[in-house]
Design a protein around this motif. Structure first.
Motif, short mmCIF file in Angstrom:
data_model
loop_
_atom_site.label_atom_id
_atom_site.label_comp_id
_atom_site.label_asym_id
_atom_site.label_seq_id
_atom_site.Cartn_x
_atom_site.Cartn_y
_atom_site.Cartn_z
N GLY A 1 -0.95 -7.60 7.85
CA GLY A 1 -1.66 -6.44 7.32
C GLY A 1 -2.88 -6.06 8.14
N ARG A 2 -3.95 -5.67 7.43
CA ARG A 2 -5.17 -5.25 8.12
C ARG A 2 -6.34 -6.18 7.82
NH1 ARG A 2 -1.50 -2.32 8.97
NH2 ARG A 2 -1.47 -0.12 9.58
N ASP A 3 -6.34 -6.77 6.61
CA ASP A 3 -7.49 -7.59 6.19
C ASP A 3 -7.04 -8.94 5.65
OD1 ASP A 3 -6.17 -6.64 3.96
OD2 ASP A 3 -7.99 -6.34 2.78
N VAL B 1 -7.48 0.62 -5.61
CA VAL B 1 -6.21 0.21 -5.00
C VAL B 1 -6.37 -1.17 -4.34
CG1 VAL B 1 -4.52 0.76 -3.20
CG2 VAL B 1 -5.48 2.59 -4.62
N ARG B 2 -7.44 -1.35 -3.60
CA ARG B 2 -7.64 -2.63 -2.89
C ARG B 2 -7.80 -3.77 -3.90
NH1 ARG B 2 -7.36 -1.39 2.24
NH2 ARG B 2 -7.06 -3.59 2.64
N ARG B 3 -8.55 -3.51 -4.97
CA ARG B 3 -8.76 -4.53 -5.99
C ARG B 3 -7.42 -4.93 -6.61
NH1 ARG B 3 -11.64 -1.90 -9.91
NH2 ARG B 3 -13.05 -1.09 -8.36
N ASN C 1 -9.02 6.03 10.03
CA ASN C 1 -9.12 5.75 8.58
C ASN C 1 -9.26 4.26 8.35
OD1 ASN C 1 -8.65 8.36 7.85
ND2 ASN C 1 -6.54 8.05 7.17
N ASP C 2 -8.33 3.50 8.95
CA ASP C 2 -8.20 2.08 8.62
C ASP C 2 -9.37 1.26 9.15
OD1 ASP C 2 -5.81 2.87 7.52
OD2 ASP C 2 -4.52 1.97 9.04
N SER C 3 -9.97 1.70 10.25
CA SER C 3 -11.02 0.85 10.82
C SER C 3 -12.44 1.32 10.46
CB SER C 3 -10.86 0.73 12.34
OG SER C 3 -10.79 2.00 12.89
N LYS D 1 -5.36 9.13 13.81
CA LYS D 1 -6.00 9.41 12.52
C LYS D 1 -5.99 8.15 11.64
CE LYS D 1 -7.45 12.37 9.31
NZ LYS D 1 -8.49 11.46 8.98
N ARG D 2 -4.84 7.48 11.63
CA ARG D 2 -4.69 6.29 10.80
C ARG D 2 -5.59 5.16 11.31
NH1 ARG D 2 -0.09 3.13 8.87
NH2 ARG D 2 1.21 3.46 10.69
N ASP D 3 -5.67 5.00 12.62
CA ASP D 3 -6.57 3.97 13.19
C ASP D 3 -7.99 4.23 12.72
OD1 ASP D 3 -4.55 2.81 14.60
OD2 ASP D 3 -5.18 3.50 16.58
N TYR E 1 0.84 -1.21 0.00
CA TYR E 1 0.00 0.00 0.00
C TYR E 1 0.87 1.26 0.00
CZ TYR E 1 -4.20 -2.74 0.56
OH TYR E 1 -5.24 -3.61 0.32
N ARG E 2 1.98 1.18 0.71
CA ARG E 2 2.90 2.32 0.75
C ARG E 2 3.52 2.57 -0.62
NH1 ARG E 2 5.05 3.68 5.90
NH2 ARG E 2 3.82 2.72 7.55
N ALA E 3 3.86 1.48 -1.32
CA ALA E 3 4.47 1.63 -2.65
C ALA E 3 3.46 2.27 -3.62
CB ALA E 3 4.92 0.26 -3.18
O1 DC Z 1 1.17 -1.72 8.06
P1 DC Z 1 1.54 -0.33 7.51
O2 DC Z 1 1.56 0.71 8.57
O3 DC Z 1 2.80 -0.37 6.73
O4 DC Z 1 0.34 0.00 6.49
C1 DC Z 1 0.24 1.23 5.80
C2 DC Z 1 -1.22 1.49 5.45
O5 DC Z 1 -1.67 0.56 4.47
C3 DC Z 1 -2.19 1.35 6.61
O6 DC Z 1 -2.42 2.58 7.26
C4 DC Z 1 -3.46 0.84 5.96
C5 DC Z 1 -3.00 0.18 4.69
N1 DC Z 1 -3.11 -1.27 4.71
C6 DC Z 1 -4.33 -1.82 4.40
O7 DC Z 1 -5.30 -1.09 4.20
N2 DC Z 1 -4.46 -3.17 4.32
C7 DC Z 1 -3.42 -3.97 4.57
N3 DC Z 1 -3.57 -5.28 4.46
C8 DC Z 1 -2.17 -3.42 4.92
C9 DC Z 1 -2.05 -2.06 5.00
#
Ligand code: DC
Length: 217
Positions: free
Chosen positions: A127-129, A106-108, A181-183, A177-179, A38-40
């Protein structure tokens, strides 16, 4: 013994990367840091000025190749043949990755890449998912968490050691903020899979987390 697919999900600063790396070493497995992917994408979007445009981003993704190659101190990420492992770690890219990770295109795009990287087993995906969406039938799923203060402090220490000038308060605010966004995003939000094993790393040290995981595995 069957080479398993193991997933580790959880918020930033819970210790996923350190633990995945050590666990992969113990098991002789490959380790995939999906956050780096995701960072790339964020780095590519920022470099080509197509953060906002949907079609532009879709076109850009068609041009990107992502590949992990083994380096001396762990896997390195190459984008279109260039090692981007350091460039994806800036604070700007961190926040942008979180923002762009809510975008369906992006996710796709990354879904197929991640599934391909893990399909043969003998792999730990972090990761997250990973356990909810990418590998819902993974052999073992962990959800690693820690108290927000612990996570912010760990991240602050990491950044300071890398020479980044940032205060603990700034790190805590970015993380909050990131928590959020991500959740709260509608697509693949950060949450434990129903069959995930929950581990809180606030009070137990890394070795103990690894031992506990090894018992489950
Ligand atoms: O794990 P990280 O901090 O390097 O992840 C960077 C961002 O990428 C994170 O804020 C959300 C996203 N991410 C995601 O949505 N799904 C993943 N499987 C991994 C990361």
């Amino acid at each position: 013994m069957k080479r398993k697919i193991i997933t580790i999900d959880g918020p930033a600063g819970a210790g996923k990367t350190t633990i995945s790396r050590l666990l992969a070493g113990r098991l002789g497995y490959m380790y995939v840091d999906t956050g780096a992917l995701y960072r790339a994408v964020a780095l590519a979007a920022a470099s080509s000025n197509c953060v906002e445009g949907g079609d532009l981003l879709a076109d850009l993704l068609k041009e990107i190749t992502l590949e992990f190659r083994n380096g001396q101190s762990g896997p390195r990420l190459f984008m279109n043949g260039e090692d981007v492992s350091e460039r994806i770690r800036t604070q700007e890219i961190t926040m942008l990755a979180s923002r762009l990770s809510a975008r369906p295109v992006v996710r796709r795009y990354l879904l197929g890449i991640q599934r391909d990287m893990g399909k043969d087993g003998g792999v730990i995906l972090e990761g997250r998912d990973m356990g909810t969406v990418v590998f819902p039938h993974a052999d073992v799923k962990f959800y690693l968490n820690a108290a927000p203060e612990t996570r912010a402090f760990r991240r602050y220490k990491e950044l300071s050691e890398e020479g980044v000038k940032i205060t603990l308060e700034e790190v805590a605010a970015d993380m909050k903020k990131r928590d959020e966004n991500d959740s709260t995003r509608s697509l693949s939000p950060l949450k434990p899979a129903e069959d995930a094993i929950l581990i809180d790393s606030s009070e137990i040290d890394i070795e103990n987390v690894i031992e506990r995981m090894m018992q489950y595995i």
